[in-house]
Design an enzyme around this catalytic site. Structure first.
Site: not given
Ligand code: 6DK
Ligand code: ZN
Length: 367
Positions: A141, A178, A180, A266
């Site tokens: 991120h 991931d 996200h 995740d």
């Protein structure tokens, strides 16, 4: 085949504090450790050790990334911000990005782990071409100028730029599974055709405003950003479908010289920060498939970098799957949380079709 395992004992020292809910009346509820806490790497390492997998790997301790390595991706201003925030002992480094006084130092060791993984994948040590880096804080991120979502420095981007600078590579692929969206990585390479970015993520989740199929890159990077947002509850069948329909054909056509993976566990069915349904065999599939792809197109050069994954009980099991797929073995351990395989649902097929349609203008293998 020999596989590198990169880890530094000091990764547990990056302290993100506790998760606190603030109520409108000014009162707070402390629900314990932040999601991204030191127990994550501790449990993963313990599982790899005690299952015997670690003994089959070649363990390496990384050093810190140098300014030169960080500055290929980040601004001077960002480096100063991380340094000053840590020096002042503040907890908040950016939106949902937390740390402590030693976090600057540990974030450099995390990026240094990613760099070491590239060196191993490039065959710098005893002919090894694959590596797994158990690093934290995560990175995907973080943009060139901002920390965000548990990430301070963008490890995978730093690794890609290092690979280009040290080994003169002209095509590096990053696959980000991931749950996200890897908005920082996407942003850094958005106008760049020398780094292909492919992300599979839970649709409209975090960050909620990026990762749409319409974001396909710009300028000479047009077509080199591939977003595959998947509906909540997508399981292994949906991820396999996305791999077969998009990830593999695009990678075969791009022919990367090095494969980097932003590996977050995740999307697992027990994760508190997602609603996906990928269990250990699904992670085994993704790791195996990308390792085999790397064997076909780039002499097996693949570096798998740890990103997220927050179910403390399931993280070690999901990671077993990743390493089993990477080193091509199966550990004799029955997952107590395993769920029956779910069928490929219409919503997941439609989502994959939409991504395919958005990218088809740029890739012959999608036509
Ligand atoms: N906050 C990551 O896994 C980081 O991609 C994910 C960061 C998510 C932060 C936003 C979020 C909550 C949720 C529930 C309750 C409080 C706060 F970078 C990686 F680590 F890889 O969901
Ligand atoms: Zn994540």
């Amino acid at each position: 085949k020999p596989t590198g395992f990169i880890f530094h004992e000091d990764y547990v020292k990056h302290d993100t504090g506790t998760q606190v809910y603030s109520l409108p009346n000014g009162k707070t509820v402390d629900v314990g450790l932040e999601f991204e806490n030191h127990n994550r790497v501790r449990y993963i390492k313990e599982m790899l050790e005690k299952s015997g997998l670690l003994q089959q790997m070649h363990a390496v301790t990384p050093g810190p990334a140098r300014d030169e390595d960080l500055l290929r991706v980040h601004t001077e201003r960002h480096l100063a911000h991380i340094r000053d925030t840590a020096a002042k002992g503040l907890r908040v480094f950016g939106p949902e990005a937390y740390g402590c006084p030693v976090s600057e130092e540990i974030a450099r060791l995390s990026a240094g782990g990613a760099i070491k993984a590239v060196d191993l994948a490039m065959g710098e040590e005893s002919g090894m071409t694959q590596a797994y880096a158990l690093i934290r804080p995560p990175g995907h991120h973080a943009s060139s100028d901002q920390a965000m979502g548990f990430c301070l420095y963008n490890n995978v981007a730093i690794a890609a730029r290092y690979a280009q600078a040290k080994y003169g590579l002209s095509r590096v692929a990053i696959i980000d599974w991931d749950v996200h969206h890897g908005n920082g990585t996407q942003d850094i390479f958005y106008e760049d055709d020398s780094v292909l970015f492919i992300s599979l993520h839970e649709a409209q989740y975090f960050p909620s405003d990026t990762g749409n199929v319409t974001e396909t890159g710009a300028g000479k990077g047009e077509g080199y950003t591939v977003n595959i947002p998947l509906p909540s509850a997508t399981g292994e069948a949906g991820y396999r479908h996305a791999f077969e329909q998009i990830v593999l054909p695009v990678l075969e056509e791009y022919r990367p010289e090095l494969v980097l993976v932003s590996a977050g566990q995740d999307p697992n069915g027990m994760d508190p920060l997602s609603r996906m349904m990928v269990m250990r065999p699904g992670f085994r599939y993704m790791a195996r498939t990308l390792r085999e792809l790397a064997e076909r197109v780039c002499d097996g050069r693949i570096a798998v970098l740890q990103e997220g994954g927050y179910s403390l009980p399931y993280l070690p099991i999901a990671t077993l799957g990743v390493i089993e797929g990477l080193i091509d073995c199966e550990v004799d351990f029955q997952d107590p949380h395993s769920i029956p395989e779910r069928p490929l649902v219409e919503e997941a097929m439609q989502a994959v079709q939409q991504s395919r349609n958005a990218l088809a203008p740029y890739w012959n293998y999608l036509q």
